[in-house]
Design an enzyme around this catalytic site. Structure first.
Site: not given
Length: 333
Positions: A13, A96, A208
């Site tokens: 996302p 986030c 990541g």
């Protein structure tokens, strides 16, 4: 195929990027990878009534709704709305690092309070029948990930979470911008691998720094259950997704950038007929031919023309004509 199987490869996302047009494009390249919405805040749905944020095309499935929030009751309500809208999974954002997210007391700041996250997971699980998952960091700021991450995972597992995606970097909420938080904190894949050993029944995806499909396959072979790819999947979607169904999921055939373009044309027509603008879709298509001869002409034609009044599918075909066709493999005589 169960959704946990689809989660072997997922597209992260990403705010302002993975909107419904982006997801529809990605689905033309891979039928089986798991797609995620941009983060939608629970207050926007529950208090703001912004139900348009749940809009999606039936062809996007399997698709997960990512929610932001920290109030269990509100998140349960938002999760119920998402499930009623047809989403296959509800994901809680605990990763986030943006200032806006911190001020709302959700995102990566929740790594500081595993108890709150556990309460949120439990409430959401009670509210819906679809899986409730979590996306997190390995820690924030001065936290020691070796201590914090296993404690965090233990709490959410006890609350009923059966799948987690771990961004293998810390988030520095003080001192680094959101952009810097995507690159500067060092990756710690080994820590995530160790979590799989500590929680063998927890489906763990890693996120990541994954830039190629080969790298994703190596991580899967190392024993992780899934790999989530963000920016590389957005900027080079063909490189990441076109072979994913065959190489990751063992089903189907490879897709192509050209095939995706032609598949998008009816979708573009429908969007324009509903009053939309071409650039709302084509901005996500700029990287389809990354690395191919003519890719620059493709990008330039779309970038310069898609915002013009009346721009439509003919511009997309004109841009496609700038791309050098791939050579056909020689046929046996």
């Amino acid at each position: 195929m169960q959704i946990n199987q689809h989660a072997k490869l997922s597209v992260a996302p990403m705010m302002d990027w993975t909107d419904r047009h982006c997801r529809f494009l990605h689905r033309q390249l891979s039928r089986h990878g798991l797609l995620y919405t941009e983060m939608v805040t629970a207050p926007a749905l529950v208090r703001g009534g912004a139900m348009h944020l749940l809009d999606h095309h039936e062809d996007e499935h399997p698709v997960a709704l990512q929610l932001g929030g920290s109030d269990p009751v509100e998140l349960a309500h938002a999760a119920r709305l998402g499930a009623q809208a047809g989403y296959d999974e509800i994901n809680l954002n605990c990763g986030c690092p943006s200032d806006r997210v911190q001020s709302g007391t959700f995102g990566a700041v929740l790594m500081r309070d595993a108890g709150v996250v556990a309460d949120c997971v439990a409430a959401m699980r009670t509210a819906v029948d679809v899986p409730v998952t979590v996306k997190c960091r390995i820690g924030v700021d001065e936290q020691d990930p070796e201590t914090v991450l296993p404690e965090f995972l233990a709490r959410i597992v006890a609350a009923g979470c059966e799948r987690v995606t771990i961004h293998a970097r810390k988030a520095w909420l003080q001192g680094l911008s959101p952009k810097e938080n995507r690159d500067i904190p060092p990756l710690d894949y080994d820590l995530v691998m160790r979590m799989k050993g500590l929680f063998p029944n927890l489906h763990i995806s890693i996120n990541g720094g994954v830039e190629t499909l080969d790298q994703a396959l190596d991580l899967l072979e190392s024993g992780l259950d899934g790999v989530m790819i963000g920016r590389a999947a957005y900027h080079q979607p063909t490189d990441i997704l076109a072979q994913a169904d065959r190489r990751v999921f063992g089903v189907g055939e490879d897709s192509s950038a050209e095939g995706a373009v032609y598949a998008m044309l009816p979708y573009i027509e429908a969007h324009l007929s509903a009053g939309g603008r071409l650039h709302q879709i084509t901005r996500h298509m700029l990287g389809l031919f990354a690395g191919r001869p003519g890719a620059r002409g493709w990008r330039r034609t779309l970038s310069e023309g898609a915002t013009q009044p009346g721009a439509g599918p003919e511009l997309v075909l004109a841009a496609l004509a700038r791309v050098t066709p791939l050579e056909e493999p020689a046929k046996a005589v």
